[in-house]
Design a protein around this motif. Sequence first.
Motif, PDB file in Angstrom:
ATOM      1  N   GLU A 104       0.831  -1.202   0.000  1.00 37.29           N
ATOM      2  CA  GLU A 104       0.000   0.000   0.000  1.00 37.29           C
ATOM      3  C   GLU A 104       0.872   1.261   0.000  1.00 37.29           C
ATOM      4  OE1 GLU A 104      -3.598   1.937   2.702  1.00 37.29           O
ATOM      5  OE2 GLU A 104      -2.101   0.641   3.654  1.00 37.29           O
ATOM      6  N   VAL A 105       0.551   2.173  -0.915  1.00 42.86           N
ATOM      7  CA  VAL A 105       1.156   3.506  -0.948  1.00 42.86           C
ATOM      8  C   VAL A 105      -0.008   4.491  -0.965  1.00 42.86           C
ATOM      9  CG1 VAL A 105       2.691   5.085  -2.162  1.00 42.86           C
ATOM     10  CG2 VAL A 105       3.131   2.629  -2.255  1.00 42.86           C
ATOM     11  N   LYS A 106      -0.220   5.169   0.150  1.00 43.56           N
ATOM     12  CA  LYS A 106      -1.431   5.978   0.307  1.00 43.56           C
ATOM     13  C   LYS A 106      -1.474   7.155  -0.655  1.00 43.56           C
ATOM     14  CE  LYS A 106      -2.100   4.508   5.067  1.00 43.56           C
ATOM     15  NZ  LYS A 106      -2.134   4.870   6.505  1.00 43.56           N
ATOM     16  N   GLN A 107      -0.312   7.664  -1.041  1.00 43.78           N
ATOM     17  CA  GLN A 107      -0.286   8.785  -1.973  1.00 43.78           C
ATOM     18  C   GLN A 107      -0.675   8.359  -3.384  1.00 43.78           C
ATOM     19  OE1 GLN A 107       3.194  11.175  -1.596  1.00 43.78           O
ATOM     20  NE2 GLN A 107       2.690  12.527  -3.295  1.00 43.78           N
ATOM     21  N   TYR A 108      -0.551   7.073  -3.676  1.00 42.82           N
ATOM     22  CA  TYR A 108      -0.901   6.544  -5.007  1.00 42.82           C
ATOM     23  C   TYR A 108      -1.837   5.345  -4.833  1.00 42.82           C
ATOM     24  CZ  TYR A 108       3.049   9.439  -6.472  1.00 42.82           C
ATOM     25  OH  TYR A 108       3.906  10.491  -6.695  1.00 42.82           O
ATOM     26  N   PRO A 109      -3.095   5.603  -4.494  1.00 47.68           N
ATOM     27  CA  PRO A 109      -4.029   4.512  -4.161  1.00 47.68           C
ATOM     28  C   PRO A 109      -4.283   3.521  -5.289  1.00 47.68           C
ATOM     29  CG  PRO A 109      -5.192   6.618  -4.398  1.00 47.68           C
ATOM     30  CD  PRO A 109      -3.729   6.930  -4.384  1.00 47.68           C
ATOM     31  N   GLN A 110      -4.110   3.969  -6.537  1.00 48.58           N
ATOM     32  CA  GLN A 110      -4.361   3.055  -7.651  1.00 48.58           C
ATOM     33  C   GLN A 110      -3.360   1.891  -7.685  1.00 48.58           C
ATOM     34  OE1 GLN A 110      -6.829   2.826 -10.140  1.00 48.58           O
ATOM     35  NE2 GLN A 110      -7.833   4.136  -8.635  1.00 48.58           N
ATOM     36  N   LEU A 111      -2.235   2.046  -7.019  1.00 48.73           N
ATOM     37  CA  LEU A 111      -1.252   0.962  -6.992  1.00 48.73           C
ATOM     38  C   LEU A 111      -1.818  -0.294  -6.330  1.00 48.73           C
ATOM     39  CD1 LEU A 111       2.062   2.850  -6.137  1.00 48.73           C
ATOM     40  CD2 LEU A 111       1.415   1.819  -8.334  1.00 48.73           C
ATOM     41  N   THR A 112      -2.714  -0.106  -5.357  1.00 47.36           N
ATOM     42  CA  THR A 112      -3.331  -1.279  -4.731  1.00 47.36           C
ATOM     43  C   THR A 112      -4.757  -1.522  -5.225  1.00 47.36           C
ATOM     44  OG1 THR A 112      -3.709   0.183  -2.825  1.00 47.36           O
ATOM     45  CG2 THR A 112      -1.929  -1.415  -2.666  1.00 47.36           C
ATOM     46  N   TYR A 142      -0.494  -6.011   0.699  1.00 47.87           N
ATOM     47  CA  TYR A 142      -0.343  -5.840   2.143  1.00 47.87           C
ATOM     48  C   TYR A 142      -0.616  -4.377   2.483  1.00 47.87           C
ATOM     49  CZ  TYR A 142       2.398 -10.062   1.230  1.00 47.87           C
ATOM     50  OH  TYR A 142       2.831 -11.288   0.782  1.00 47.87           O
ATOM     51  N   THR A 143      -1.473  -4.158   3.465  1.00 48.20           N
ATOM     52  CA  THR A 143      -1.658  -2.804   3.970  1.00 48.20           C
ATOM     53  C   THR A 143      -0.406  -2.397   4.740  1.00 48.20           C
ATOM     54  OG1 THR A 143      -2.598  -3.491   6.090  1.00 48.20           O
ATOM     55  CG2 THR A 143      -4.134  -3.247   4.227  1.00 48.20           C
ATOM     56  N   GLN A 144      -0.279  -1.104   4.987  1.00 48.82           N
ATOM     57  CA  GLN A 144       0.876  -0.646   5.760  1.00 48.82           C
ATOM     58  C   GLN A 144       0.839  -1.206   7.176  1.00 48.82           C
ATOM     59  OE1 GLN A 144       1.682   3.550   5.434  1.00 48.82           O
ATOM     60  NE2 GLN A 144       1.705   3.497   3.194  1.00 48.82           N
ATOM     61  N   GLU A 145      -0.344  -1.395   7.723  1.00 52.27           N
ATOM     62  CA  GLU A 145      -0.444  -1.992   9.063  1.00 52.27           C
ATOM     63  C   GLU A 145       0.019  -3.444   9.044  1.00 52.27           C
ATOM     64  OE1 GLU A 145      -1.046  -0.426  11.976  1.00 52.27           O
ATOM     65  OE2 GLU A 145      -0.883   1.312  10.635  1.00 52.27           O
ATOM     66  N   GLU A 146      -0.311  -4.168   7.978  1.00 49.48           N
ATOM     67  CA  GLU A 146       0.159  -5.552   7.866  1.00 49.48           C
ATOM     68  C   GLU A 146       1.673  -5.613   7.696  1.00 49.48           C
ATOM     69  OE1 GLU A 146      -3.568  -8.025   5.927  1.00 49.48           O
ATOM     70  OE2 GLU A 146      -2.427  -6.666   4.622  1.00 49.48           O
ATOM     71  N   VAL A 181       9.026   8.190  -7.842  1.00 52.66           N
ATOM     72  CA  VAL A 181       9.857   7.245  -7.091  1.00 52.66           C
ATOM     73  C   VAL A 181      10.146   7.777  -5.693  1.00 52.66           C
ATOM     74  CG1 VAL A 181      12.135   6.162  -6.984  1.00 52.66           C
ATOM     75  CG2 VAL A 181      10.883   6.211  -9.151  1.00 52.66           C
ATOM     76  N   GLN A 182      10.485   9.070  -5.606  1.00 57.37           N
ATOM     77  CA  GLN A 182      10.793   9.689  -4.306  1.00 57.37           C
ATOM     78  C   GLN A 182       9.610   9.564  -3.349  1.00 57.37           C
ATOM     79  OE1 GLN A 182      13.758  12.235  -3.460  1.00 57.37           O
ATOM     80  NE2 GLN A 182      13.060  11.204  -1.609  1.00 57.37           N
ATOM     81  N   ASN A 183       8.432   9.864  -3.834  1.00 57.38           N
ATOM     82  CA  ASN A 183       7.237   9.813  -2.983  1.00 57.38           C
ATOM     83  C   ASN A 183       6.959   8.400  -2.493  1.00 57.38           C
ATOM     84  OD1 ASN A 183       6.870  12.562  -3.335  1.00 57.38           O
ATOM     85  ND2 ASN A 183       5.401  12.328  -5.014  1.00 57.38           N
ATOM     86  N   GLU A 230       7.445   7.095   1.534  1.00 57.50           N
ATOM     87  CA  GLU A 230       6.321   6.534   2.282  1.00 57.50           C
ATOM     88  C   GLU A 230       6.600   5.110   2.749  1.00 57.50           C
ATOM     89  OE1 GLU A 230       1.547   5.775   1.583  1.00 57.50           O
ATOM     90  OE2 GLU A 230       2.520   7.460   0.548  1.00 57.50           O
ATOM     91  N   ILE A 231       7.357   4.357   1.945  1.00 57.34           N
ATOM     92  CA  ILE A 231       7.574   2.942   2.248  1.00 57.34           C
ATOM     93  C   ILE A 231       8.734   2.720   3.217  1.00 57.34           C
ATOM     94  CG2 ILE A 231       8.482   0.806   1.208  1.00 57.34           C
ATOM     95  CD1 ILE A 231       6.656   1.287  -1.160  1.00 57.34           C
ATOM     96  N   MET A 232       9.827   3.432   3.022  1.00 60.87           N
ATOM     97  CA  MET A 232      11.039   3.137   3.803  1.00 60.87           C
ATOM     98  C   MET A 232      10.850   3.237   5.314  1.00 60.87           C
ATOM     99  SD  MET A 232      14.398   4.267   1.585  1.00 60.87           S
ATOM    100  CE  MET A 232      13.844   5.849   0.986  1.00 60.87           C
ATOM    101  N   PRO A 233      10.072   4.189   5.833  1.00 62.55           N
ATOM    102  CA  PRO A 233       9.890   4.247   7.287  1.00 62.55           C
ATOM    103  C   PRO A 233       9.196   3.020   7.882  1.00 62.55           C
ATOM    104  CG  PRO A 233       9.330   6.357   6.294  1.00 62.55           C
ATOM    105  CD  PRO A 233       9.508   5.382   5.167  1.00 62.55           C
ATOM    106  N   LEU A 234       8.536   2.224   7.041  1.00 62.75           N
ATOM    107  CA  LEU A 234       7.860   1.018   7.541  1.00 62.75           C
ATOM    108  C   LEU A 234       8.857  -0.085   7.891  1.00 62.75           C
ATOM    109  CD1 LEU A 234       5.017   0.791   4.847  1.00 62.75           C
ATOM    110  CD2 LEU A 234       4.864   1.804   7.137  1.00 62.75           C
TER     111      LEU A 234
END
Length: 730
Positions: A189-197, A215-219, A285-287, A291-295
């Motif tokens: 999941e990438v919340k800034q780009y919802p169409q990805l999921t 996978y959601t970010q919580e998962e 790519v930056q966005n 968003e993903i790396m902090p997870l």
Amino acid sequence: MKLNLLAILLLVQGFVFAQNKPTLIPYPQEVKWNEGQFELSNNTTLFVEDENFDTNHFINEIKFQTGIVLQVVQNSEEATILFSQTNDIKEEEGYRLAVTENSIQLKAKTTKGIINGSVSLLQLVGSTLEVPAVVIDDAPKFAWRGMMLDVSRHFFDVETIKSYLDLMAHYKMNKFHWHLTEDQGWRIEVKQYPQLTENSAYRTEKDGTRYGGFYTQEEIKEVVAYATKRGIEVIPEIDMPGHMVAALASYPEFSCTGGPFEVQTEWGVHEDVLCAGNERTYEFVQNILDEIMPLFPSKYMHIGGDECPKARWKECPKCQGKIKAEGLEDEHELQSYFIKRVEKMVNANGKKMTGWDEILEGGLSETATVQLWRDFHDKDAVRKIAEMGNDVIVSPTGMCYFDYDIVTTDVKQVYNYQPVPSDLAKEKHHHVLGGECTVWTERIPDNARLDFMVFPRIIAFSEALWVGQKQGFDNFAERLEKEYTYLDSKGVEYGPSSKVLDVEILNHIGELKVQAQALIEGVTLKYKKPSSEVFVDYNEAIEVKETGKIIIQGFRNGKAYGDPVSSNFVMHLANQANIELSTAPSKPYHKAGVEGLIDGRLGFESKFSDESWIGFNGEDVTATLTFDVPTSISAIQLRAYDEVGSWIMAPKEVEVLYSKDGKKYKSANKFKTDAISSDGDVLIYNWEGLSKAKAIKSIKIIYTNGGPLPKGHLGAGKPAWLFIDEIIIQ
């Protein structure tokens, strides 16, 4: 020399003890067995000094194995089992485990060391209540002991991931490389780009069904936390700039052409990639990375970088403009430019970038970590990377690709894996971090097949990375044999350790028989004929008297063992012919030999590397069939394989000729192939209505090679492979 009775008894007892030692895999660096044992009971007390250690998991595992429930106490004086931390242990993952008749003491510097020592203790306990007295001093040989799982070709849920983290920890594996994106599906999941999921996580299969998941970010956080408790670091992979068609299906503006695109259903390499000349691509790519790396707490971020065709970049004005503006030499340097810009994004988040060895193309920064997979590309690549001063994770296809079948890569091969080249200077050894077994899932659709392909090979891999080959393969094989009881208890549907059986087709003047032989001790064989639904015992060669499949299955301890070997037969006239080829088949695709083209057995439709298909690299082939007695022919069927993703192309043309005297030939028909498949298709050429083809002495089949691999392919311009099998004559 005479031995007294006491000496004999001591020898016998020593032999029995040696035979009954608990299974330790991977084997520790130093083990000293002593006399006596510690008796586990429901009164056994446990104190764990390290608050980060998952005490409940350890207690549950002891209960699972023995039925015993350990009693947790609040101070070390009350404990008979004590886990403590000490700076006396120097290695980060090292530990010292001492078992006596009265106590068990585990010491380590870090939580990871405690975890590793607790695993050894669980293995010592086994399913008994008696823990043998022993002193173990241990630490891993390599710091990077990983498994990569591709969840994009086929999706595996959170519970499956957790079960694999448990199994990895049991064999002291410490890196889980999570391959989260591909042309066939975006899984995070990438919340800034919802169409990805909403869109890119799903594909429409050829039968019209919708397949996918994410996978959601919580998962993601849940899995990462779970892995941390098992001492495992999770390294995410977002593959770029290639293998991005799924993302482009939702956001085509970041491609070179603008699309439209669909999430891919075919495997292999696809031409459409991120546009490296578009500044908005780098923002995209930056966005995503921000968003993903902090997870993921891992200090590593894997950006793929592999198999990126350059065809679109060559034709893209923006990419060509970027090459000119940046003073780059070509598209390879454009890839290096892209990778280096992404690395700065990764570094800005306090992480190190790692990628597949294609990130070397066009130049590499000093800080990037390379994951080598193309051992076929350059046998000296590991040494060269280390000598450059870059760290390297060694995952060669020849030993580490667990999507390859057991015939190609067996347990012994994996056990003998050594990531450090013999010619690498000792002062450069530290750059070889270790290795990963990789599990690509194109042909692994479910949990059962995942287990089958990964186990027991990952167990051999764990020992190779932890201790090397100090114990020798025979010793390891004995321990592995005992380990199956544990895998059974965990419900692991493991595959065989090596090839289970050999099948040979006997063809004597048109009389076909299937002869089989078990290759593993304790394996028995059963078979099933085309007209039967029941397996019966195999005792002698099976006569082939009908069209259809003869299936031979190995059995061990009453259970099916290994994949069945299916021989699909067609009864036809070519069985009675003599055959010659103008070109010898290429190694290693020559097992069937020339006779394999007329032995009545069809090659697998989903696997070009089975023993019925024969291959030729970049060459045309003429097959000449000659009959002892002139024969009337009504139809001919020919078969060729087509899978450009595996560098195989169907023949450009197939021509059939026939002769009544074996000298003068007449062309009967020509077939041309226009379509190219990435997914693996069997092309069938039928020639019928041969009312004039009577009293035929000889047939010629001319296969014209498909030519160079197409534009945009990873091997563009190189010769394609030609794969053919049965020539069916009716």
